[in-house]
Design a protein around this motif. Structure first.
Motif, PDB file in Angstrom:
ATOM      1  N   ARG A   1      -5.671  -3.112 -16.368  1.00 48.64           N
ATOM      2  CA  ARG A   1      -4.811  -4.187 -16.492  1.00 48.64           C
ATOM      3  C   ARG A   1      -3.466  -3.837 -16.515  1.00 48.64           C
ATOM      4  N   GLY A   2      -3.027  -2.891 -17.299  1.00 55.19           N
ATOM      5  CA  GLY A   2      -1.558  -2.454 -17.260  1.00 55.19           C
ATOM      6  C   GLY A   2      -1.107  -1.576 -15.880  1.00 55.19           C
ATOM      7  N   ALA A   3      -1.812  -1.034 -15.300  1.00 55.62           N
ATOM      8  CA  ALA A   3      -1.625  -0.534 -13.931  1.00 55.62           C
ATOM      9  C   ALA A   3      -1.389  -1.826 -12.861  1.00 55.62           C
ATOM     10  N   GLY A   4      -2.201  -2.772 -13.068  1.00 57.62           N
ATOM     11  CA  GLY A   4      -2.160  -4.108 -11.977  1.00 57.62           C
ATOM     12  C   GLY A   4      -0.582  -4.611 -12.510  1.00 57.62           C
ATOM     13  N   LEU A   5      -0.456  -4.686 -13.453  1.00 59.89           N
ATOM     14  CA  LEU A   5       0.926  -5.408 -14.112  1.00 59.89           C
ATOM     15  C   LEU A   5       1.984  -4.604 -13.432  1.00 59.89           C
ATOM     16  N   LEU A   6       1.854  -3.313 -13.758  1.00 63.18           N
ATOM     17  CA  LEU A   6       3.127  -2.706 -12.893  1.00 63.18           C
ATOM     18  C   LEU A   6       3.106  -2.438 -11.214  1.00 63.18           C
ATOM     19  N   LYS A   7       1.730  -2.650 -10.926  1.00 60.87           N
ATOM     20  CA  LYS A   7       1.797  -2.683  -9.581  1.00 60.87           C
ATOM     21  C   LYS A   7       2.615  -3.957  -8.990  1.00 60.87           C
ATOM     22  N   LEU A   8       2.594  -5.118  -9.736  1.00 61.37           N
ATOM     23  CA  LEU A   8       3.304  -6.137  -9.182  1.00 61.37           C
ATOM     24  C   LEU A   8       4.599  -6.015  -9.062  1.00 61.37           C
ATOM     25  N   GLY A   9       5.020  -5.158  -9.688  1.00 60.63           N
ATOM     26  CA  GLY A   9       6.692  -4.947  -9.676  1.00 60.63           C
ATOM     27  C   GLY A   9       7.008  -3.606  -9.038  1.00 60.63           C
ATOM     28  N   THR A  10       6.103  -2.768  -8.719  1.00 58.78           N
ATOM     29  CA  THR A  10       6.480  -1.722  -8.069  1.00 58.78           C
ATOM     30  C   THR A  10       5.250  -1.178  -6.912  1.00 58.78           C
ATOM     31  N   PRO A  11       5.326  -1.998  -5.847  1.00 64.55           N
ATOM     32  CA  PRO A  11       4.343  -1.834  -5.079  1.00 64.55           C
ATOM     33  C   PRO A  11       4.546  -0.246  -4.364  1.00 64.55           C
ATOM     34  N   TYR A  12       3.327   0.270  -3.940  1.00 64.89           N
ATOM     35  CA  TYR A  12       3.361   1.614  -3.087  1.00 64.89           C
ATOM     36  C   TYR A  12       3.493   1.469  -1.679  1.00 64.89           C
ATOM     37  N   ASN A  13       4.655   2.239  -1.096  1.00 66.34           N
ATOM     38  CA  ASN A  13       4.755   2.214   0.270  1.00 66.34           C
ATOM     39  C   ASN A  13       4.074   3.457   0.880  1.00 66.34           C
ATOM     40  N   ARG A  14       3.018   3.414   1.496  1.00 64.33           N
ATOM     41  CA  ARG A  14       2.362   4.498   1.894  1.00 64.33           C
ATOM     42  C   ARG A  14       3.025   4.886   3.073  1.00 64.33           C
ATOM     43  N   ALA A  15       3.579   4.317   3.899  1.00 64.02           N
ATOM     44  CA  ALA A  15       4.126   4.846   5.049  1.00 64.02           C
ATOM     45  C   ALA A  15       5.491   5.624   4.738  1.00 64.02           C
ATOM     46  N   ALA A  16       6.190   5.139   3.895  1.00 63.29           N
ATOM     47  CA  ALA A  16       7.321   5.892   3.353  1.00 63.29           C
ATOM     48  C   ALA A  16       7.029   7.237   2.823  1.00 63.29           C
ATOM     49  N   ASN A  17       5.790   7.112   1.963  1.00 62.45           N
ATOM     50  CA  ASN A  17       5.523   8.553   1.446  1.00 62.45           C
ATOM     51  C   ASN A  17       5.135   9.561   2.316  1.00 62.45           C
ATOM     52  N   ALA A  18       4.417   9.091   3.435  1.00 62.64           N
ATOM     53  CA  ALA A  18       3.799   9.833   4.308  1.00 62.64           C
ATOM     54  C   ALA A  18       5.057  10.283   5.281  1.00 62.64           C
ATOM     55  N   THR A  19       6.070   9.400   5.470  1.00 59.46           N
ATOM     56  CA  THR A  19       6.998  10.040   6.373  1.00 59.46           C
ATOM     57  C   THR A  19       7.855  11.080   5.411  1.00 59.46           C
ATOM     58  N   ASN A  20       8.033  10.745   4.208  1.00 58.19           N
ATOM     59  CA  ASN A  20       8.824  11.691   3.291  1.00 58.19           C
ATOM     60  C   ASN A  20       7.996  13.217   3.285  1.00 58.19           C
ATOM     61  N   ALA A  21       6.689  13.281   3.090  1.00 58.95           N
ATOM     62  CA  ALA A  21       6.288  14.429   3.263  1.00 58.95           C
ATOM     63  C   ALA A  21       5.989  14.941   4.685  1.00 58.95           C
ATOM     64  N   ARG A  22       6.118  14.202   5.647  1.00 60.46           N
ATOM     65  CA  ARG A  22       6.028  15.107   7.031  1.00 60.46           C
ATOM     66  C   ARG A  22       7.493  15.514   7.279  1.00 60.46           C
ATOM     67  N   LEU A  23       8.709  15.013   7.066  1.00 61.37           N
ATOM     68  CA  LEU A  23       9.894  15.412   6.988  1.00 61.37           C
ATOM     69  C   LEU A  23      10.004  16.908   5.894  1.00 61.37           C
ATOM     70  N   ALA A  24       9.699  16.554   4.758  1.00 65.64           N
ATOM     71  CA  ALA A  24       9.650  17.900   4.093  1.00 65.64           C
ATOM     72  C   ALA A  24       9.163  19.031   4.803  1.00 65.64           C
TER      73      ALA A  24
END
Length: 486
Positions: free
Chosen positions: A207-230
């Motif tokens: 439940r706590g994680a769900g509440l936090l996810k509402l305010g801070t969604p995870y951007n998979r594409a951005a994370n993958a791009t960040n890893a690739r650029l590194a």
């Protein structure tokens, strides 16, 4: 004030604005320094300037600016509290604790004051004092999630009366904001976990994680791009020595990376128990080097050099910001989260800095991330599907960096470390160029501040308590098991 002085201050402020727009660090610092030296009558603006300097890592100027703000406010308690906040952000908890104790009981308010004092005391290892302050905080603010979470994390509360009290304040917790309620859920999850109630613990964490996810969604594409650029633009030949010049003392920092909750704090504690080493914590100053270089990729670094930049300039900037935090002496452990995304930059700008990567059983690591409230927000930690996605990216990064860095990168398996601590401590000391000493072999005897979620664990003798912690939750973690490729 004379017209000439007013004109001079106005001109310096204009230069400062231009320097900020151009990301000219040297000119920005010069302008702020001049305004401070000339005691410019900037009033409330000094607070904003202090924050600006703190964000850029220039703590000397940040502290001078906050003192100017305090003087402009005629030493008002709330202005002095702004310095407490700055000191905490600068990892100077002892100074922050003492300054706040000297302020009136209602600054910033009674509940907030008790909360900050409780957390700084726990960070400094004074657990009883910290718990007493935190209990005062919930006296003033019943059901307040931040204080309850700190209390829950201050030890095993399975048989502690505060656990029962926490549950009686559930209705009060619902009246607080979403972020505070999420923290309360994590606190209740910790209570049920301590009591061995797997289902209730999981439900509360979820439940706590769900509440936090509402305010801070995870951007998979951005994370993958960040890893690739590194990883882009770096090869096994990228880190050949032979440059004309290098920054002084390039081995001063020791980088310890790996996934959160993988054992990085334990390794930091082992190393910081050496007489020549200080703990740095999650410094994040390497991000300033990435900004100066124009990115984290090898291609960005090549463009920086082609435009006249020098890698030793980047190394010297890192070392300068390190000295801003810790002074000029001693070696420092930097365990910035996501340093995996900066290893190419680190290996280039700081060619002698030791690199350590922690590995923990993926199931244990995933559960520990899911159940942890990360103070700065970790968007991928709120669902097992997202955790698996991030873990898969980190595995790709580890494989890549092992290939291009070779022996420069020491990979430490958490289970092997806790099963054979003397063996791995010896390897760590050798890898970091540190002489043998007794301290690192008994790190639990070392008194120091620890501000991460592992603060209590590392104050006990090295043990296997972190091994197999997820087994009871395996069925509930089926999504992670299915999607993780490791």
């Amino acid at each position: 004030m004379t017209a000439a002085r007013t004109a001079d201050f106005t001109a310096t402020l204009a230069r400062l604005k231009t320097a900020l727009s151009c990301h000219d660090r040297a000119e920005t610092n010069s302008c702020v320094g001049r305004l401070l030296d000339e005691r410019a009558p900037l009033g409330e603006q000094w607070r904003a300037i202090s924050h600006l300097m703190q964000v850029s890592g220039e703590l000397t100027l940040a502290l001078r600016a906050i003192d100017a703000f305090i003087a402009a406010s005629k030493n008002k308690p709330m202005a002095r509290y702004a310095k407490v906040v700055l000191l905490i952000q600068a990892h100077r908890q002892h100074e922050a604790h003492n300054l706040l104790k000297a302020l009136p009981d209602d600054v910033p308010d009674r509940g907030g004051r008790a909360y900050v004092l409780g957390n700084t005391a726990i960070t400094l290892g004074r657990l009883d004092e910290g718990r007493a302050y935190l209990l005062k905080s919930v006296d003033y603010r019943p059901g307040w999630g931040p204080a309850w979470l700190s209390l829950a994390n201050a030890g095993n509360i399975a048989d502690d009366p505060i656990g029962d009290r926490m549950l009686t304040e559930a209705a009060a917790a619902e009246q607080h904001g979403q972020a505070d309620l999420a923290r309360f859920c994590y606190a209740v999850g910790k209570l049920y976990s301590d009591r061995g109630d797997t289902g209730a613990a999981f439900a509360s964490y979820a439940r706590g994680a769900g509440l936090l996810k509402l305010g801070t969604p995870y951007n998979r594409a951005a994370n993958a791009t960040n890893a690739r650029l590194a990883m882009t633009g770096f090869t096994i030949h990228s880190f050949d020595r032979g440059r004309k010049s290098e920054p002084a003392n390039v081995s001063r920092p020791i980088f310890v990376t790996g996934l959160p909750r993988s054992g990085t704090t334990l390794v930091e504690h082992i190393l910081a128990s050496h007489s020549q080493v200080h703990d740095g914590g999650e410094l994040n100053i390497i991000q300033q080097i990435a900004v100066a270089a124009g990115g984290t990729s090898g291609e960005a670094l090549a463009r920086y050099v082609a435009s006249g930049g020098e890698t030793n300039t980047l190394g010297n900037l890192y070392l300068h910001l390190l000295s801003e935090r810790f002074g000029p002496a001693g070696r420092i452990v930097d365990k910035t989260i996501d340093a995996s995304r900066f290893l190419g930059l680190i290996a280039t700008a700081l060619p002698d800095a030791p690199l350590v990567w922690m590995r923990r059983d993926p199931l244990d690591n995933a559960w520990s991330c899911f159940r942890t409230f990360f103070i700065h927000g970790v968007a991928w930690s709120y669902s097992f599907s997202d955790i698996a996605h991030h873990f898969n990216l980190e595995d790709q990064l580890l494989l890549f960096w092992k290939t291009v860095l070779g022996d420069r990168l020491l990979v430490v398996p958490f289970t092997e470390l806790v099963d054979a601590p003397a063996l791995w401590t010896s390897r760590l000391l050798k890898h970091c160029g540190l002489a043998e000493e007794a301290g690192p072999y008994a790190p639990h005897l070392t008194k120091r501040r620890v501000s991460t979620a592992s603060s209590l664990q590392v104050r006990r003798p090295i043990n296997r308590e972190g091994v197999g912690v997820a087994e009871h939750y395996r069925e509930l973690m089926r999504t992670f098991v299915e999607k993780y490729k490791g």
